[in-house]
Scaffold this active site. Sequence first.
Site, short mmCIF file in Angstrom:
data_model
loop_
_atom_site.label_atom_id
_atom_site.label_comp_id
_atom_site.label_asym_id
_atom_site.label_seq_id
_atom_site.Cartn_x
_atom_site.Cartn_y
_atom_site.Cartn_z
N ASN A 278 0.88 -1.23 0.02
CA ASN A 278 -0.24 -0.06 0.20
C ASN A 278 0.98 1.26 0.09
OD1 ASN A 278 -1.80 2.02 0.71
ND2 ASN A 278 -2.78 1.03 2.41
N ARG B 241 -2.80 -1.83 -3.37
CA ARG B 241 -4.00 -1.22 -3.16
C ARG B 241 -3.66 -0.09 -4.16
NH1 ARG B 241 -4.91 3.33 1.14
NH2 ARG B 241 -7.05 3.71 0.88
N HIS C 102 -12.19 4.24 0.68
CA HIS C 102 -12.15 3.44 1.69
C HIS C 102 -13.07 1.91 1.50
CE1 HIS C 102 -11.46 6.62 4.91
NE2 HIS C 102 -10.38 6.29 4.70
N ARG D 223 -9.08 17.27 7.00
CA ARG D 223 -10.04 17.35 5.81
C ARG D 223 -11.02 18.33 6.59
NH1 ARG D 223 -9.59 11.95 2.67
NH2 ARG D 223 -7.60 11.61 3.72
N GLU E 5 -7.58 -3.90 5.89
CA GLU E 5 -7.50 -3.82 4.17
C GLU E 5 -6.51 -4.62 3.81
OE1 GLU E 5 -6.99 0.11 5.53
OE2 GLU E 5 -8.30 0.88 3.86
#
Length: 365
Positions: free
Chosen positions: A7, A60, A149, A210, A351
């Site tokens: 990733n 990923r 996600h 964010r 993940e």
Amino acid sequence: MTIAVINCGSSSIKYSLFEQQKQIETNVIQNLQKENYEAALTKLAEKFKASHSLIAVGHRVVHGGPDFHKPTFITASILEKIKSYSSLAPLHNPLNILGIEIMQSILKNLPQVAVFDTAFHHTIPHFAHIYPIPYEYYENHQIRRYGFHGISHEYLMHQASLKLQKSVDQCSLITAHLGNGCSITAIKNGKSVDTSMGFTPLEGVMMGTRSGSIDPSIVETIAKDCKNGVEDAMLALNRKSGLLGISGISNDMRKLHEAKSERAHLAIDMFVHSISKTIASMRTNLSSLDALVFSGGIGENDAIIREKIIERIPFLDLHIDKYKNLEHGKHHLGIISSSASLPIFVIPTDEEKMIMQEVLCLLSS
Ligand code: ADP
């Protein structure tokens, strides 16, 4: 039989090795700069090469654009297609591509698989993935909700289905991935039908740095005040907003709990408001709900925030006292609502494991 999963993030490379589906090694190579990123990937590829049992590498890939709905073997033409989506995820896809290219150049002939963070959301219906702006932006510029996600939300769905003892296609869930980036997804009969992140991971709920959704006119006002106009305004919304921007202290929820300042409290209240409001709105996508799932650094570890969120969601209609009594450990929640029983699960996301399973599935097909 070993499977490697990598990733490539903006300043770190996370990798895991799985043997017979069991994770045997995981590590994060941190604080990488542009100059040493390639060298770190090359070193990692050499390390993988030394493992004679390696059968595939799973990558990923953040953005799969409108076309990739499933994990895919990476051929030259697939790689070209992934490259064409770099403009949709300029901070992420180029690094994912670099990871693929270096692994391919050193691990020749080894199957490489792309697993897309957007893919799980391809089932979001047309009316929920199009923005109410002139239609030609959708047709000509691929401006639509993609959602992110997805690998995490899909993993949470599978774990929740095991806990509920129901097949995935019978599960209707709301999954809340609350980490540094946060997103909420509505899952109906095993399919994503709505999610809070949109064209980019900036949309949706308030996050660590964010802003989440704001009135787009604010961008114009901030840009007028900045040296580099819109570029600086976007930087402010992506990197200097959210928990960090409001508290002026940190994007880390743990530090905000410790801080006694008014603005730290305000940041927490705003976060809770944003998440609970979005979870409640996601309920409108579902005719029934089997469980609410919390995950991510905050969702998994922060019982105070979870409780504050839950208290504000009317359809849960909870006896909070019962909830408190029922929580014995960080991974246990079994909430009884006053009208019906609605399980609330805390599930650590994984993940890498999801990617490994997708790679195995593709190899065996
Ligand atoms: P990312 O989105 O980068 O993968 P994580 O899912 O690891 O991030 O979540 C990171 C965030 O989780 C941290 O910034 C912090 O706010 C929060 N976090 C981690 N542990 C705890 C904890 N014990 N209590 C509260 N918040 C926590």
